[in-house]
Design a protein around this motif. Structure first.
Motif, PDB file in Angstrom:
ATOM      1  N   HIS A  42       0.842  -1.195   0.000  1.00  0.00           N
ATOM      2  CA  HIS A  42       0.000   0.000   0.000  1.00  0.00           C
ATOM      3  C   HIS A  42       0.876   1.244   0.000  1.00  0.00           C
ATOM      4  O   HIS A  42       1.964   1.259   0.584  1.00  0.00           O
ATOM      5  CB  HIS A  42      -0.991  -0.004   1.170  1.00  0.00           C
ATOM      6  CG  HIS A  42      -0.371   0.071   2.529  1.00  0.00           C
ATOM      7  ND1 HIS A  42      -0.092   1.265   3.147  1.00  0.00           N
ATOM      8  CD2 HIS A  42       0.022  -0.889   3.394  1.00  0.00           C
ATOM      9  CE1 HIS A  42       0.420   1.032   4.336  1.00  0.00           C
ATOM     10  NE2 HIS A  42       0.520  -0.271   4.509  1.00  0.00           N
ATOM     11  N   ASP A  62       6.245   1.806   6.456  1.00  0.00           N
ATOM     12  CA  ASP A  62       4.860   1.340   6.330  1.00  0.00           C
ATOM     13  C   ASP A  62       4.162   2.164   5.268  1.00  0.00           C
ATOM     14  O   ASP A  62       3.530   3.142   5.585  1.00  0.00           O
ATOM     15  CB  ASP A  62       4.147   1.467   7.679  1.00  0.00           C
ATOM     16  CG  ASP A  62       2.711   0.982   7.648  1.00  0.00           C
ATOM     17  OD1 ASP A  62       2.342   0.282   6.695  1.00  0.00           O
ATOM     18  OD2 ASP A  62       1.958   1.324   8.582  1.00  0.00           O
ATOM     19  N   ASP A  63       4.296   1.822   3.988  1.00  0.00           N
ATOM     20  CA  ASP A  63       4.840   0.569   3.523  1.00  0.00           C
ATOM     21  C   ASP A  63       5.701   0.837   2.285  1.00  0.00           C
ATOM     22  O   ASP A  63       5.929  -0.016   1.454  1.00  0.00           O
ATOM     23  CB  ASP A  63       3.621  -0.339   3.233  1.00  0.00           C
ATOM     24  CG  ASP A  63       3.962  -1.727   2.722  1.00  0.00           C
ATOM     25  OD1 ASP A  63       4.993  -2.270   3.101  1.00  0.00           O
ATOM     26  OD2 ASP A  63       3.179  -2.225   1.913  1.00  0.00           O
ATOM     27  N   GLU A  83      -5.240   1.515   2.493  1.00  0.00           N
ATOM     28  CA  GLU A  83      -5.029   0.493   3.523  1.00  0.00           C
ATOM     29  C   GLU A  83      -5.204   1.056   4.915  1.00  0.00           C
ATOM     30  O   GLU A  83      -5.851   0.469   5.776  1.00  0.00           O
ATOM     31  CB  GLU A  83      -3.631  -0.133   3.371  1.00  0.00           C
ATOM     32  CG  GLU A  83      -3.442  -1.437   4.128  1.00  0.00           C
ATOM     33  CD  GLU A  83      -3.096  -1.279   5.601  1.00  0.00           C
ATOM     34  OE1 GLU A  83      -3.307  -2.230   6.368  1.00  0.00           O
ATOM     35  OE2 GLU A  83      -2.615  -0.205   6.011  1.00  0.00           O
ATOM     36  N   GLU A  84      -4.623   2.231   5.145  1.00  0.00           N
ATOM     37  CA  GLU A  84      -4.683   2.822   6.484  1.00  0.00           C
ATOM     38  C   GLU A  84      -6.089   3.338   6.805  1.00  0.00           C
ATOM     39  O   GLU A  84      -6.347   3.785   7.916  1.00  0.00           O
ATOM     40  CB  GLU A  84      -3.658   3.959   6.620  1.00  0.00           C
ATOM     41  CG  GLU A  84      -2.212   3.546   6.335  1.00  0.00           C
ATOM     42  CD  GLU A  84      -1.604   2.622   7.391  1.00  0.00           C
ATOM     43  OE1 GLU A  84      -2.298   2.263   8.360  1.00  0.00           O
ATOM     44  OE2 GLU A  84      -0.421   2.251   7.240  1.00  0.00           O
ATOM     45  N   ASP A  91       4.277  -6.298   4.527  1.00  0.00           N
ATOM     46  CA  ASP A  91       3.680  -5.178   5.270  1.00  0.00           C
ATOM     47  C   ASP A  91       3.530  -5.567   6.735  1.00  0.00           C
ATOM     48  O   ASP A  91       2.577  -5.176   7.391  1.00  0.00           O
ATOM     49  CB  ASP A  91       2.326  -4.805   4.638  1.00  0.00           C
ATOM     50  CG  ASP A  91       1.737  -3.529   5.237  1.00  0.00           C
ATOM     51  OD1 ASP A  91       2.497  -2.687   5.739  1.00  0.00           O
ATOM     52  OD2 ASP A  91       0.498  -3.392   5.198  1.00  0.00           O
ATOM     53  N   TYR A 107       6.190   1.722  13.211  1.00  0.00           N
ATOM     54  CA  TYR A 107       4.925   1.738  12.461  1.00  0.00           C
ATOM     55  C   TYR A 107       3.943   2.697  13.154  1.00  0.00           C
ATOM     56  O   TYR A 107       3.729   2.599  14.357  1.00  0.00           O
ATOM     57  CB  TYR A 107       4.304   0.331  12.502  1.00  0.00           C
ATOM     58  CG  TYR A 107       4.469  -0.503  11.246  1.00  0.00           C
ATOM     59  CD1 TYR A 107       5.717  -0.767  10.724  1.00  0.00           C
ATOM     60  CD2 TYR A 107       3.358  -1.043  10.607  1.00  0.00           C
ATOM     61  CE1 TYR A 107       5.851  -1.553   9.580  1.00  0.00           C
ATOM     62  CE2 TYR A 107       3.486  -1.827   9.473  1.00  0.00           C
ATOM     63  CZ  TYR A 107       4.743  -2.080   8.969  1.00  0.00           C
ATOM     64  OH  TYR A 107       4.854  -2.862   7.855  1.00  0.00           O
TER      65      TYR A 107
HETATM   66 ZN   LIG Z   1       1.066  -1.084   6.384  1.00  0.00          ZN
END
Ligand SMILES: [Zn+2]
Length: 469
Positions: free
Chosen positions: A92, A123-124, A156-157, A186, A435
């Motif tokens: 992502h 990330d990422d 994704e987040e 990830d 992260y």
């Molecule tokens: Zn991630």
């Protein structure tokens, strides 16, 4: 570019640093509407790198409300042989919001010989670029024997909203072939122990709002007569979790939660025996922690659901009784827990509990924000064994088979669409990279080892058979 991996890295790492710095400088935060344009920018920038490495790139954009869609995604393919197997490489390109506590600027990456500091470095974007370079090394050296399809999303987040549509459109437009396997970099590993994950938790996020009126009330003149929504909110949310037993109190919440016993428990004990919990806490920058054994800590982090309260709002006018209060809640889910069902249990429990308080004219709203199921992947297939052997080559030791407390919303979609394709969750990032934390970083030594691991893995899987679902 060198035929040998060390020569390749010597040539390519200066470029890697510059590329990653350019990517990190794009504030592709997917939870903040003001950055929606940056999601397309990060896709375009990544596509241009991929094109330079021989990929055919397709940028997909969704229509409609960005908060409910995939916004922008990259599907890129590199076919070396029509008869060779396809692998999907998922990453992502979006990042967490900047947040507070940075020593440098989150989107003005600080690059040294050792590492890069900036939001999204580990990330990422770092692992994504590592994978691209692994493919490029093999391609340049004439050693690429698998066909590679990149699938990069930008939500994704934010719960991978619309990821299913991104995949559907890619299939409809014949951009995405059916893969033999899927690679996801990830996740994280601790210390010097590479890791392959066997599970990720799911996630349910909800917002709870209590409304008691239209304006703030004097707490002296009104207190004892008027109901304070902050008290109501605190009371109903507190009823959901028992801190002493560490159990969620919502009826039927634990339906579908598997017990960790027998061989699974023995395996977990083995991982726990080699796990440095104190170091993990330090790497996490965790202050207060539950008092428990390493085994219990890992069991609860990887294999048990959670209930967490975030972002209390309301009561902004001094000590007056506010007219409204709200908070967000997240629950990490495991096993067969269904996000929609858990949301229904949660909502029913709050209304039921509120009714028992016998208050007049309190309005309670519970809204589901996002939901995604837990994922477990097999670790006894030849693809995972190949990844374990590759870890020995790239990281110098066999991996630990761990769980992961986090969530990747794209994975249930992949499992539904491509049930025959094993997913390999190979960690390139380290826990101490931070992260989601301020001063997030990615170490170039991880990139170099990662290029070695992934290029070795891609060579190993070229001759593996397609698995049956
Ligand atoms: Zn991630």
């Amino acid at each position: 570019m060198g035929e040998n991996i060390d020569d390749y890295l010597k040539d390519a790492m200066p470029e890697f640093r510059q590329q990653l710095a350019r990517l990190v400088a794009i504030p592709s935060s997917s939870q903040e509407p003001e950055h929606v344009g940056d999601l397309l920018r990060i896709v375009q920038e990544t596509a241009s790198i991929a094109r330079g490495y021989g990929f055919t790139t397709h940028i997909l954009q969704s229509k409609g409300d960005p908060s409910e869609n995939f916004v922008a995604g990259l599907v890129a393919t590199l076919q070396v042989d029509p008869n060779a197997p396809w692998i999907i490489v998922y990453n992502h390109l979006d990042v967490q919001p900047e947040g507070e506590g940075w020593l440098t600027k989150a989107f003005l990456p600080a690059v040294t010989d050792e590492k890069i500091v900036g939001r999204g470095a580990t990330d990422d974007k770092g692992p994504m670029l590592t994978t691209l370079h692994a493919v490029n090394y093999l391609r340049a050296a004439g050693k690429l024997k698998v066909n590679v399809a990149l699938v990069h999303e930008t939500k994704e987040e934010a719960g991978s909203t619309g990821f299913d549509k991104l995949i559907q459109e890619s299939i409809d437009q014949q951009l995405l072939p059916t893969p033999h396997s899927i690679l996801v970099c990830d996740t994280v590993f601790q210390g010097d122990n590479p890791a392959i994950s066997s599970s990720l938790r799911g996630l349910l996020a909800a917002e709870v709002t209590v409304t008691t009126g239209t304006q703030a009330i004097h707490s002296g003149l009104g207190g004892g007569i008027a109901v304070n929504p902050m008290n109501v909110l605190t009371t109903v949310l507190a009823s959901c979790y028992n801190m002493a037993t560490r159990k969620v109190n919502i009826p039927t919440f634990y339906d579908g939660v598997p017990r960790i016993e027998g061989e699974a428990k023995l395996n977990l004990q083995k991982v726990a025996d080699g796990f440095d919990l104190e170091r993990y806490k330090r790497d996490l920058r965790a202050g207060a922690c539950y008092r428990q054994s390493t085994l219990d800590a890992l069991r609860r982090n990887w294999f048990e659901p959670t209930f967490e309260i975030h972002n209390y709002k309301g009561g902004l006018e001094g000590t007056k009784i506010p007219p409204m209060a709200s908070a967000q809640v997240t629950m990490r889910l495991v096993g067969q827990q269904d996000p929609d069902a858990v949301f229904a249990y949660f909502e029913r429990h709050l209304h039921h509990y509120l009714a028992q308080l016998d208050l007049l004219n309190v309005k309670l709203d519970v809204k589901k924000v996002k939901g995604s199921r837990a994922v477990s992947v097999a670790i006894d297939n030849p693809y995972v064994l190949a990844a374990a052997d590759a870890c020995e080559v790239g990281f110098g030791r066999k991996p630990v088979y761990d769980g992961c407390g986090g969530t990747i919303g794209a994975l249930p979609v992949f499992q539904e669409r491509f049930p025959q394709a094993p997913i390999v969750l190979l960690a390139i990032s380290r826990v101490d990279d931070g992260y989601h934390a301020p001063n997030e970083e990615f170490k170039f030594s991880q990139a170099e080892k990662g290029v070695k691991v992934i290029s070795d893995y891609l060579q190993r899987i070229a001759t593996l058979p397609k698995l049956q679902p």
